[in-house]
Design a protein around this motif. Structure first.
Motif, PDB file in Angstrom:
ATOM      1  N   THR A  50     -44.507 -41.734  65.293  1.00  0.00           N
ATOM      2  CA  THR A  50     -44.977 -40.355  65.146  1.00  0.00           C
ATOM      3  C   THR A  50     -44.634 -39.601  66.424  1.00  0.00           C
ATOM      4  O   THR A  50     -44.266 -40.199  67.440  1.00  0.00           O
ATOM      5  CB  THR A  50     -46.502 -40.316  64.935  1.00  0.00           C
ATOM      6  OG1 THR A  50     -47.130 -40.889  66.077  1.00  0.00           O
ATOM      7  CG2 THR A  50     -46.908 -41.059  63.682  1.00  0.00           C
ATOM      8  N   TRP A  77     -45.677 -35.680  68.616  1.00  0.00           N
ATOM      9  CA  TRP A  77     -46.419 -34.427  68.671  1.00  0.00           C
ATOM     10  C   TRP A  77     -45.444 -33.274  68.812  1.00  0.00           C
ATOM     11  O   TRP A  77     -44.471 -33.353  69.552  1.00  0.00           O
ATOM     12  CB  TRP A  77     -47.373 -34.432  69.865  1.00  0.00           C
ATOM     13  CG  TRP A  77     -48.496 -35.382  69.700  1.00  0.00           C
ATOM     14  CD1 TRP A  77     -48.604 -36.626  70.242  1.00  0.00           C
ATOM     15  CD2 TRP A  77     -49.675 -35.186  68.921  1.00  0.00           C
ATOM     16  NE1 TRP A  77     -49.773 -37.221  69.859  1.00  0.00           N
ATOM     17  CE2 TRP A  77     -50.463 -36.353  69.046  1.00  0.00           C
ATOM     18  CE3 TRP A  77     -50.161 -34.148  68.133  1.00  0.00           C
ATOM     19  CZ2 TRP A  77     -51.688 -36.507  68.423  1.00  0.00           C
ATOM     20  CZ3 TRP A  77     -51.383 -34.298  67.515  1.00  0.00           C
ATOM     21  CH2 TRP A  77     -52.133 -35.449  67.657  1.00  0.00           C
ATOM     22  N   ASP A  78     -45.734 -32.178  68.112  1.00  0.00           N
ATOM     23  CA  ASP A  78     -44.934 -30.961  68.178  1.00  0.00           C
ATOM     24  C   ASP A  78     -45.834 -29.855  68.733  1.00  0.00           C
ATOM     25  O   ASP A  78     -46.891 -29.570  68.171  1.00  0.00           O
ATOM     26  CB  ASP A  78     -44.438 -30.607  66.768  1.00  0.00           C
ATOM     27  CG  ASP A  78     -43.555 -29.376  66.762  1.00  0.00           C
ATOM     28  OD1 ASP A  78     -43.268 -28.832  67.838  1.00  0.00           O
ATOM     29  OD2 ASP A  78     -43.150 -28.967  65.656  1.00  0.00           O
ATOM     30  N   ASP A 117     -49.058 -30.035  66.333  1.00  0.00           N
ATOM     31  CA  ASP A 117     -48.917 -30.714  65.048  1.00  0.00           C
ATOM     32  C   ASP A 117     -48.475 -32.153  65.279  1.00  0.00           C
ATOM     33  O   ASP A 117     -47.655 -32.421  66.145  1.00  0.00           O
ATOM     34  CB  ASP A 117     -47.881 -30.018  64.162  1.00  0.00           C
ATOM     35  CG  ASP A 117     -48.291 -28.613  63.789  1.00  0.00           C
ATOM     36  OD1 ASP A 117     -49.443 -28.437  63.361  1.00  0.00           O
ATOM     37  OD2 ASP A 117     -47.461 -27.690  63.930  1.00  0.00           O
ATOM     38  N   LYS A 157     -46.385 -35.055  63.786  1.00  0.00           N
ATOM     39  CA  LYS A 157     -45.329 -35.289  62.794  1.00  0.00           C
ATOM     40  C   LYS A 157     -45.276 -36.768  62.461  1.00  0.00           C
ATOM     41  O   LYS A 157     -45.139 -37.613  63.353  1.00  0.00           O
ATOM     42  CB  LYS A 157     -43.987 -34.817  63.333  1.00  0.00           C
ATOM     43  CG  LYS A 157     -43.915 -33.320  63.498  1.00  0.00           C
ATOM     44  CD  LYS A 157     -42.535 -32.902  63.892  1.00  0.00           C
ATOM     45  CE  LYS A 157     -42.455 -31.394  63.900  1.00  0.00           C
ATOM     46  NZ  LYS A 157     -41.094 -30.924  64.104  1.00  0.00           N
ATOM     47  N   GLN A 181     -41.057 -38.557  60.055  1.00  0.00           N
ATOM     48  CA  GLN A 181     -39.851 -37.770  60.284  1.00  0.00           C
ATOM     49  C   GLN A 181     -38.901 -38.428  61.273  1.00  0.00           C
ATOM     50  O   GLN A 181     -37.841 -37.914  61.560  1.00  0.00           O
ATOM     51  CB  GLN A 181     -40.238 -36.372  60.776  1.00  0.00           C
ATOM     52  CG  GLN A 181     -41.037 -35.629  59.734  1.00  0.00           C
ATOM     53  CD  GLN A 181     -41.655 -34.355  60.270  1.00  0.00           C
ATOM     54  OE1 GLN A 181     -41.600 -34.075  61.447  1.00  0.00           O
ATOM     55  NE2 GLN A 181     -42.245 -33.584  59.392  1.00  0.00           N
ATOM     56  N   ARG A 182     -39.305 -39.579  61.793  1.00  0.00           N
ATOM     57  CA  ARG A 182     -38.461 -40.322  62.720  1.00  0.00           C
ATOM     58  C   ARG A 182     -38.106 -41.662  62.082  1.00  0.00           C
ATOM     59  O   ARG A 182     -38.870 -42.190  61.289  1.00  0.00           O
ATOM     60  CB  ARG A 182     -39.203 -40.541  64.036  1.00  0.00           C
ATOM     61  CG  ARG A 182     -39.532 -39.216  64.715  1.00  0.00           C
ATOM     62  CD  ARG A 182     -40.064 -39.399  66.076  1.00  0.00           C
ATOM     63  NE  ARG A 182     -39.103 -40.162  66.877  1.00  0.00           N
ATOM     64  CZ  ARG A 182     -39.358 -40.577  68.099  1.00  0.00           C
ATOM     65  NH1 ARG A 182     -40.518 -40.341  68.652  1.00  0.00           N
ATOM     66  NH2 ARG A 182     -38.468 -41.256  68.781  1.00  0.00           N
TER      67      ARG A 182
END
Length: 65
Positions: free
Chosen positions: A14, A16-17, A24, A26, A29-30
């Motif tokens: 995971t 952080w954005d 957020d 995420k 997505q990786r």
């Protein structure tokens, strides 16, 4: 994560954005990271993951009654 034959572990990461003044988390997505028991002593990471799964099963059985 996914553990295959107690020897190969794939763990999703995971991140952080912090864009646009919001925070957020995420997930998914990786790419997954692969760890194999034969690689650089990754046995420890695999054992920890297996311990988490055993604890989840035990707790599930406790709650199920």
């Amino acid at each position: 994560g996914v553990l295959i034959n107690k020897k190969i572990l794939y763990i999703g990461r995971t991140e952080w954005d912090f864009e646009d003044g919001t925070t957020d988390l995420k997930v998914g997505q990786r790419p997954y990271v692969r760890f194999a028991a034969a690689d650089r002593n990754e046995d420890d990471r695999i054992n920890v993951f297996g311990g988490w799964m055993r604890r989840i099963r035990l707790r599930h059985n406790e709650l199920k009654g």
